[in-house]
Design a protein around this motif. Structure first.
Motif, PDB file in Angstrom:
ATOM      1  N   GLY A  30       0.821  -1.208   0.000  1.00 32.09           N
ATOM      2  CA  GLY A  30       0.000   0.000   0.000  1.00 32.09           C
ATOM      3  C   GLY A  30       0.851   1.252   0.000  1.00 32.09           C
ATOM      4  O   GLY A  30       0.587   2.211  -0.731  1.00 32.09           O
ATOM      5  N   THR A  31       1.913   1.236   0.807  1.00 32.61           N
ATOM      6  CA  THR A  31       2.828   2.373   0.840  1.00 32.61           C
ATOM      7  C   THR A  31       3.556   2.529  -0.493  1.00 32.61           C
ATOM      8  O   THR A  31       3.719   3.653  -0.993  1.00 32.61           O
ATOM      9  N   ALA A  32       3.969   1.425  -1.077  1.00 33.97           N
ATOM     10  CA  ALA A  32       4.644   1.487  -2.385  1.00 33.97           C
ATOM     11  C   ALA A  32       3.719   2.049  -3.453  1.00 33.97           C
ATOM     12  O   ALA A  32       4.144   2.837  -4.305  1.00 33.97           O
ATOM     13  N   ILE A  33       2.456   1.680  -3.399  1.00 34.49           N
ATOM     14  CA  ILE A  33       1.500   2.186  -4.386  1.00 34.49           C
ATOM     15  C   ILE A  33       1.277   3.681  -4.193  1.00 34.49           C
ATOM     16  O   ILE A  33       1.275   4.450  -5.163  1.00 34.49           O
ATOM     17  N   VAL A  34       1.102   4.108  -2.953  1.00 34.11           N
ATOM     18  CA  VAL A  34       0.849   5.532  -2.700  1.00 34.11           C
ATOM     19  C   VAL A  34       2.059   6.376  -3.074  1.00 34.11           C
ATOM     20  O   VAL A  34       1.922   7.429  -3.689  1.00 34.11           O
ATOM     21  N   ILE A  35       3.255   5.910  -2.741  1.00 33.76           N
ATOM     22  CA  ILE A  35       4.459   6.713  -2.976  1.00 33.76           C
ATOM     23  C   ILE A  35       4.954   6.610  -4.414  1.00 33.76           C
ATOM     24  O   ILE A  35       5.199   7.617  -5.071  1.00 33.76           O
ATOM     25  N   GLY A  36       5.096   5.394  -4.916  1.00 29.68           N
ATOM     26  CA  GLY A  36       5.807   5.232  -6.172  1.00 29.68           C
ATOM     27  C   GLY A  36       4.978   5.032  -7.421  1.00 29.68           C
ATOM     28  O   GLY A  36       5.333   5.526  -8.483  1.00 29.68           O
ATOM     29  N   LEU A  37       3.886   4.332  -7.330  1.00 26.69           N
ATOM     30  CA  LEU A  37       3.179   3.947  -8.541  1.00 26.69           C
ATOM     31  C   LEU A  37       2.011   4.860  -8.894  1.00 26.69           C
ATOM     32  O   LEU A  37       1.269   4.583  -9.827  1.00 26.69           O
ATOM     33  N   GLN A  43      -5.251   9.298  -9.065  1.00 27.13           N
ATOM     34  CA  GLN A  43      -6.455   9.124  -8.254  1.00 27.13           C
ATOM     35  C   GLN A  43      -6.728   7.649  -7.964  1.00 27.13           C
ATOM     36  O   GLN A  43      -6.936   7.260  -6.823  1.00 27.13           O
ATOM     37  N   MET A  44      -6.714   6.815  -8.986  1.00 27.83           N
ATOM     38  CA  MET A  44      -7.037   5.399  -8.812  1.00 27.83           C
ATOM     39  C   MET A  44      -5.956   4.675  -7.999  1.00 27.83           C
ATOM     40  O   MET A  44      -6.265   3.913  -7.085  1.00 27.83           O
ATOM     41  N   ALA A  45      -4.700   4.918  -8.306  1.00 23.70           N
ATOM     42  CA  ALA A  45      -3.609   4.249  -7.594  1.00 23.70           C
ATOM     43  C   ALA A  45      -3.538   4.711  -6.146  1.00 23.70           C
ATOM     44  O   ALA A  45      -3.308   3.910  -5.242  1.00 23.70           O
ATOM     45  N   SER A  46      -3.742   5.970  -5.918  1.00 21.89           N
ATOM     46  CA  SER A  46      -3.680   6.491  -4.559  1.00 21.89           C
ATOM     47  C   SER A  46      -4.798   5.899  -3.708  1.00 21.89           C
ATOM     48  O   SER A  46      -4.570   5.524  -2.552  1.00 21.89           O
ATOM     49  N   ASN A  47      -5.987   5.809  -4.253  1.00 23.42           N
ATOM     50  CA  ASN A  47      -7.101   5.227  -3.503  1.00 23.42           C
ATOM     51  C   ASN A  47      -6.844   3.755  -3.175  1.00 23.42           C
ATOM     52  O   ASN A  47      -7.120   3.313  -2.057  1.00 23.42           O
ATOM     53  N   ALA A  48      -6.328   3.015  -4.128  1.00 27.59           N
ATOM     54  CA  ALA A  48      -6.024   1.604  -3.886  1.00 27.59           C
ATOM     55  C   ALA A  48      -4.948   1.457  -2.817  1.00 27.59           C
ATOM     56  O   ALA A  48      -5.033   0.584  -1.947  1.00 27.59           O
ATOM     57  N   GLY A  49      -3.956   2.318  -2.847  1.00 25.71           N
ATOM     58  CA  GLY A  49      -2.896   2.286  -1.845  1.00 25.71           C
ATOM     59  C   GLY A  49      -3.420   2.596  -0.454  1.00 25.71           C
ATOM     60  O   GLY A  49      -3.071   1.924   0.524  1.00 25.71           O
ATOM     61  N   TRP A  50      -4.275   3.606  -0.348  1.00 29.18           N
ATOM     62  CA  TRP A  50      -4.823   3.956   0.961  1.00 29.18           C
ATOM     63  C   TRP A  50      -5.737   2.862   1.504  1.00 29.18           C
ATOM     64  O   TRP A  50      -5.773   2.620   2.717  1.00 29.18           O
ATOM     65  N   ILE A  51      -6.466   2.204   0.633  1.00 27.93           N
ATOM     66  CA  ILE A  51      -7.309   1.088   1.076  1.00 27.93           C
ATOM     67  C   ILE A  51      -6.438  -0.047   1.611  1.00 27.93           C
ATOM     68  O   ILE A  51      -6.733  -0.627   2.661  1.00 27.93           O
TER      69      ILE A  51
END
Length: 78
Positions: A30-37, A43-51
């Motif tokens: 989740g952290t990797a998605i929010v920070i890097g991807l 919008q979509m990647a950040s939401n998935a990372g936070w979930i």
């Protein structure tokens, strides 16, 4: 084949360990998605990372509460 109820009663700690591993996995990815991807479609990647981060934190809270809760199999002696 062993009785599932007997296996669950004797294998509680193993299940909790798996819950902890999955919580750490969810937090890391989740952290990797929010920070890097989140560069392509933020919008979509950040939401998935936070979930995933939220699920990881909830799993750790459940792990800690389950470890502290006494059951009839791991109660301290009276």
């Amino acid at each position: 084949m062993p009785d599932p109820k007997t296996v669950i009663k004797k294998e509680q700690r193993k299940s909790l360990f798996i819950l902890l591993i999955m919580a750490i996995y969810s937090l890391l990815f989740g952290t990797a998605i929010v920070i890097g991807l989140s560069r392509g479609n933020p919008q979509m990647a950040s939401n998935a990372g936070w979930i995933m981060i939220g699920i990881g934190i909830l799993s750790i809270v459940l792990y800690v509460s389950a470890r502290r809760r006494p059951t009839k199999y791991n109660e301290p002696p009276s």
